[in-house]
Design a protein around this motif. Structure first.
Motif, short mmCIF file in Angstrom:
data_model
loop_
_atom_site.label_atom_id
_atom_site.label_comp_id
_atom_site.label_asym_id
_atom_site.label_seq_id
_atom_site.Cartn_x
_atom_site.Cartn_y
_atom_site.Cartn_z
N ALA A 1 0.84 -1.21 0.00
CA ALA A 1 0.00 0.00 0.00
C ALA A 1 0.87 1.25 0.00
CB ALA A 1 -0.93 -0.01 1.21
N ALA A 2 1.96 1.23 0.77
CA ALA A 2 2.86 2.39 0.82
C ALA A 2 3.55 2.60 -0.52
CB ALA A 2 3.88 2.20 1.93
N VAL B 1 12.50 -1.31 13.74
CA VAL B 1 11.33 -1.67 12.94
C VAL B 1 10.84 -0.40 12.23
CG1 VAL B 1 8.96 -2.53 12.97
CG2 VAL B 1 10.68 -3.58 14.45
N LEU B 2 10.90 -0.40 10.92
CA LEU B 2 10.53 0.76 10.12
C LEU B 2 9.04 0.76 9.79
CD1 LEU B 2 13.48 0.75 7.55
CD2 LEU B 2 13.32 2.06 9.68
N VAL C 1 9.93 2.69 4.27
CA VAL C 1 10.49 1.75 3.30
C VAL C 1 10.16 2.21 1.88
CG1 VAL C 1 10.41 -0.62 2.44
CG2 VAL C 1 10.44 -0.17 4.91
N ALA C 2 8.91 2.62 1.65
CA ALA C 2 8.51 3.05 0.31
C ALA C 2 9.33 4.24 -0.18
CB ALA C 2 7.02 3.39 0.30
N GLU C 3 9.62 5.17 0.70
CA GLU C 3 10.43 6.33 0.32
C GLU C 3 11.83 5.89 -0.12
OE1 GLU C 3 12.06 10.56 2.25
OE2 GLU C 3 10.70 9.28 3.40
N ILE C 4 12.40 4.93 0.60
CA ILE C 4 13.73 4.41 0.24
C ILE C 4 13.67 3.69 -1.09
CG2 ILE C 4 15.48 2.71 0.92
CD1 ILE C 4 14.72 3.49 3.88
#
Length: 273
Positions: free
Chosen positions: A21-22, A216-217, A222-225
């Motif tokens: 979803a992200a 824990v992210l 994570v999506a931005e990375i």
């Protein structure tokens, strides 16, 4: 806005929550049009509706099994009819699988979702991408695919296989315009790590192993990375940079690393008792 994503047509599997979803949200925010798919139809519809409010006309969804050839075909057909030829495929759907050695049916299911879903999607899309001169395959594997996963052979082995398949795609088709990235995070705050139902003790040990290994992210982090890595066309995406140090230590002295992992496993088991 990342120019590499502007106007691209992407498919994201496992899109009903978490990293999927992200990723879909980040893609549409950067100008891409996205088809979301997941086996959870209710949550999938809610995520698609949420994205539609911020990026009108940029998202479509279709429920189904990401490892099914028929569903992969239907998802690509929907993308092409709504938005145009598929430029990017985010093979993000994944399951933890059963703990320890597990029965054959659990192995078959986990291999299907965590590995064969990637193979089947690539088999459908890569020839077309070569003909068109480009395409992008993004595999969500795991740090477990570079290291291992305490407690679950099915998860660890299939994530190693997912990394291996992504590497093979990159080596085999990289000179023909097919770009490949492989996402290998440790702990991410998703239902895969923290399910709604109370997990069995074996699953709790697996969860504790991930939560104590590093930060824990959030899925958004994570999506931005991932978006930045895709823009750079970087193969190995490590939201937890310390994974690279662990991977180097493993390769430098395999026996010492295995001894350390056994010691770590004992500490987790002792703390659970």
């Amino acid at each position: 806005m990342l120019m590499q994503l502007e106007g691209k047509v992407a498919i994201v599997t496992g899109g009903a929550g978490g990293i999927g979803a992200a990723l879909a949200t980040a893609l549409t925010e950067n100008g891409a049009r996205v088809v979301l798919t997941d086996i959870d139809n209710t949550s999938l519809g809610a995520i698609a509706a949420q994205i539609e409010t911020t990026s009108p006309g940029a998202v479509a969804s279709i429920a189904g099994d990401a490892s099914s050839v028929d569903h992969i075909e239907a998802t690509i057909d929907l993308a092409e009819s709504r938005f145009g030829p598929v430029d990017m495929y985010f093979a993000n759907a994944g399951i933890m699988g059963a703990p320890y050695l597990a029965p054959d049916d659990a192995w078959a299911t986990t291999i299907d979702v965590n590995l064969m879903a990637h193979v089947r999607a690539a088999r459908r899309l890569v020839p077309e991408w070569i003909e068109r001169g480009g395409g992008y395959f993004v595999s969500t594997a795991s740090a477990a695919g570079l290291l291992t996963q305490i407690g679950s052979a099915t998860y660890s082995v299939t994530k190693h296989a997912a990394v291996g398949f992504a590497e093979w795609l990159n080596v085999t088709y990289g000179d023909q315009g097919v770009r490949v990235s492989c996402l290998c995070p440790m702990g991410v705050d998703t239902k895969l790590l923290r399910p709604d139902a109370s997990p069995h003790e074996d699953a709790m040990i697996m969860q504790r192993a991930v939560e104590t290994a590093g930060k824990v992210l959030t899925p958004d982090e994570v999506a931005e990375i991932v978006m930045a890595a895709v823009d750079d066309e970087r193969f190995l995406i490590l939201p937890h940079p310390e994974v690279l140090d662990m991977y180097r230590q493993k390769g430098a002295d395999y026996d010492r690393w295995l001894h350390g992992m056994r010691r770590y496993q004992r500490s987790l088991t002792d703390s659970a008792s």
